[in-house]
Design a protein around this motif. Structure first.
Motif, PDB file in Angstrom:
ATOM      1  N   ASP A 108       1.010  -1.355  -0.165  1.00 42.16           N
ATOM      2  CA  ASP A 108       0.049   0.251  -0.372  1.00 42.16           C
ATOM      3  C   ASP A 108       0.812   1.690   0.132  1.00 42.16           C
ATOM      4  N   LEU A 109       0.856   2.176  -0.902  1.00 38.83           N
ATOM      5  CA  LEU A 109       1.800   3.255  -1.095  1.00 38.83           C
ATOM      6  C   LEU A 109       1.113   4.040  -0.789  1.00 38.83           C
ATOM      7  N   SER A 110       0.422   4.299   0.068  1.00 37.33           N
ATOM      8  CA  SER A 110      -0.222   5.544   0.613  1.00 37.33           C
ATOM      9  C   SER A 110       0.369   5.269   2.245  1.00 37.33           C
ATOM     10  N   ALA A 111       0.837   3.895   2.561  1.00 37.91           N
ATOM     11  CA  ALA A 111       1.134   3.484   3.736  1.00 37.91           C
ATOM     12  C   ALA A 111       3.047   3.651   3.838  1.00 37.91           C
ATOM     13  N   GLY A 112       3.233   4.343   2.730  1.00 37.91           N
ATOM     14  CA  GLY A 112       4.503   4.164   2.702  1.00 37.91           C
ATOM     15  C   GLY A 112       5.481   2.565   1.925  1.00 37.91           C
ATOM     16  N   GLY A 113       4.044   1.619   1.246  1.00 37.20           N
ATOM     17  CA  GLY A 113       4.848   0.235   0.661  1.00 37.20           C
ATOM     18  C   GLY A 113       5.514  -0.494   1.328  1.00 37.20           C
ATOM     19  N   PHE A 114       5.844  -1.786   1.147  1.00 38.09           N
ATOM     20  CA  PHE A 114       6.345  -2.777   1.611  1.00 38.09           C
ATOM     21  C   PHE A 114       8.197  -2.126   1.215  1.00 38.09           C
ATOM     22  N   SER A 146      12.823 -10.538   7.424  1.00 37.80           N
ATOM     23  CA  SER A 146      11.590 -10.296   6.864  1.00 37.80           C
ATOM     24  C   SER A 146      11.437 -11.606   5.099  1.00 37.80           C
ATOM     25  N   GLY A 147      10.377 -12.452   4.725  1.00 42.13           N
ATOM     26  CA  GLY A 147      10.466 -12.587   3.515  1.00 42.13           C
ATOM     27  C   GLY A 147      10.151 -12.381   3.340  1.00 42.13           C
ATOM     28  N   ASN A 148       8.861 -11.271   3.377  1.00 38.04           N
ATOM     29  CA  ASN A 148       8.297  -9.944   2.317  1.00 38.04           C
ATOM     30  C   ASN A 148       8.710  -9.329   1.309  1.00 38.04           C
ATOM     31  N   PHE A 149      10.502  -9.062   2.038  1.00 35.28           N
ATOM     32  CA  PHE A 149      11.190  -7.888   0.720  1.00 35.28           C
ATOM     33  C   PHE A 149      12.133  -8.889  -0.213  1.00 35.28           C
ATOM     34  N   THR A 150      12.189  -8.359  -0.690  1.00 38.55           N
ATOM     35  CA  THR A 150      12.530  -9.094  -2.330  1.00 38.55           C
ATOM     36  C   THR A 150      14.131  -8.976  -2.759  1.00 38.55           C
ATOM     37  N   HIS A 151      13.938  -7.405  -2.411  1.00 42.56           N
ATOM     38  CA  HIS A 151      15.680  -7.178  -2.665  1.00 42.56           C
ATOM     39  C   HIS A 151      16.350  -6.425  -1.853  1.00 42.56           C
ATOM     40  N   ILE A 152      18.095  -5.608  -1.809  1.00 46.60           N
ATOM     41  CA  ILE A 152      18.002  -4.941  -0.990  1.00 46.60           C
ATOM     42  C   ILE A 152      19.945  -4.140  -1.243  1.00 46.60           C
ATOM     43  N   GLY A 153      20.068  -3.383  -0.268  1.00 43.36           N
ATOM     44  CA  GLY A 153      21.083  -2.459  -0.679  1.00 43.36           C
ATOM     45  C   GLY A 153      21.602  -2.056   0.359  1.00 43.36           C
ATOM     46  N   ALA A 171      10.080  -4.481  -1.446  1.00 44.37           N
ATOM     47  CA  ALA A 171       9.625  -5.750  -1.666  1.00 44.37           C
ATOM     48  C   ALA A 171       9.230  -5.173  -3.565  1.00 44.37           C
ATOM     49  N   ALA A 172      10.026  -5.725  -3.853  1.00 47.08           N
ATOM     50  CA  ALA A 172       9.281  -5.199  -5.347  1.00 47.08           C
ATOM     51  C   ALA A 172       7.833  -6.176  -5.789  1.00 47.08           C
ATOM     52  N   THR A 173       7.796  -5.242  -7.360  1.00 48.89           N
ATOM     53  CA  THR A 173       5.161  -6.382  -7.488  1.00 48.89           C
ATOM     54  C   THR A 173       5.932  -6.938  -8.772  1.00 48.89           C
ATOM     55  N   SER A 174       5.151  -7.706  -8.274  1.00 50.82           N
ATOM     56  CA  SER A 174       5.655  -8.903  -8.911  1.00 50.82           C
ATOM     57  C   SER A 174       5.134  -9.136 -10.850  1.00 50.82           C
ATOM     58  N   SER A 175       4.854  -7.969 -11.183  1.00 51.84           N
ATOM     59  CA  SER A 175       4.977  -7.974 -12.775  1.00 51.84           C
ATOM     60  C   SER A 175       6.010  -6.931 -12.822  1.00 51.84           C
TER      61      SER A 175
END
Length: 342
Positions: A108-114, A146-153, A171-175
């Motif tokens: 939810d980007l209005s809440a800041g996103g993952f 967290s298992g929700n995140f997909t990338h790191i920097g 976390a990036a979108t699946s698309s």
């Protein structure tokens, strides 16, 4: 010929015993103090440390994303330039920075996103021989595990003898494409909160056990298997097993998870406790860390450093010494027994 062979027999036996002693010394275990410690001075070293932590906890390492590398490094540079350890960014929020750079942020980007961020300041390079003390609470650990995140920097910046560190996960979108609401979020006014430590993860409220002893948890926004397991005093693998998830780490908002069986109603509190702590730092340790913006869940971080028994090295050394002495005594007796009579 027979006399010559007997003359060299004691020498051959002595050489054999000497070689045996060397082999025993080679097998002697190194003490715990010989474990290497990493001085973190580059982003790649910091990422390796976090991904090693994930592997140690049964999680897949996070791949590096160039945009997260950029956001983390710019934040480390900003902290070094201002001398402040902060999640605040000039000209916008962490979410807005990610979106403006083109990261396809999920949630939810209005809440800041993952997305989440850990920051740290040390006097001298950070020595990573375990998770830094300021990152051992549930919120900071959730950023890394967290298992929700997909990338790191990650970013590292130096100002004099002070080092500033930032770890960004998202976390990036699946698309792989930005959400339709991204443009509106980028131009909206920044929110009042500046913390990036699991800022929009709803604190885990522990459910009361059912009469049959089962405990069901309804996943709220931003929560992960890691934060749920810590709150209930269980493990990720146990929750996966109870729910037939296999090795899947993904949970979604509204999902109901069976987290415990055979519990009693008096065994669990109805809400997650809030713990306040005062940290005292030595000159070479962490000087400052921004507190989490939500209640912290207390736990003992026994997963991140294994301690060896204090007497293990001494017992092993004594065994080796006894074996060496026995070998030399045996060699001496053999030489005396088979020596040529005068």
């Amino acid at each position: 010929m027979k006399t010559t062979l007997r003359a060299f027999a004691p020498l051959r036996l002595f050489v054999f015993c000497f070689a045996l002693c060397l082999s025993l010394l080679a097998l002697f275990p190194q003490s715990a103090s010989a474990r290497p410690q990493a001085n973190i001075t580059s982003p790649s070293q910091l990422i390796d440390a976090v991904n090693s932590l994930r592997l140690a906890n049964g999680l897949a390492p996070l791949p590096v994303h160039p945009i997260l590398m950029q956001t983390a490094q710019s934040q480390a540079d900003y902290m070094a330039a201002t001398g402040n350890v902060t999640h605040a960014r000039p000209g916008g929020t962490y979410t807005q920075q990610l979106l403006s750079l083109g990261f396809p942020l999920a949630g939810d980007l209005s809440a800041g996103g993952f997305r989440s961020e850990n920051i740290l300041n040390t006097y001298g390079p950070l020595v990573w021989d375990a998770v830094p003390g300021a990152w051992q609470d549930a919120e900071h650990m959730n950023t890394m595990l967290s298992g929700n995140f997909t990338h790191i920097g990650a970013g590292v910046s130096q100002s004099g003898d002070s080092y500033y560190y930032a770890v960004d996960t998202a976390a990036a979108t699946s698309s792989g494409q930005q959400q339709e609401s991204a443009a509106a979020v980028m131009t909206s006014a920044p929110s009042g909160s500046s913390s990036g430590i699991s800022e929009f993860m709803v604190p885990v409220t522990v459910s009361t056990p059912n009469p049959d002893g089962t405990v069901i948890h309804k996943v709220q926004y931003g929560q992960s298997l890691w934060s749920i397991a810590i709150a209930y005093g269980t493990t990720i693998k146990s929750i996966q097993s109870l729910n037939g998830m296999g090795g899947d780490q993904t949970v979604y908002q509204g999902q109901e998870l069976l987290v415990m069986t055979g519990a009693t109603q008096a065994a669990l509190p109805t809400s997650a406790p809030t713990v306040e702590a005062t940290l005292t730092f030595a000159p070479t340790q962490i000087q400052e860390s921004t507190p989490a913006s939500e209640p912290a869940i207390a736990f003992t971080p026994t997963l991140f450093a294994e301690e060896e028994p204090a007497n293990e090295g001494g017992s092993s050394r004594m065994i080796v010494i006894v074996l060496i002495v026995a070998a030399f005594v045996g060699a001496g007796m053999a030489v005396w027994l088979i020596r040529e009579p005068e």
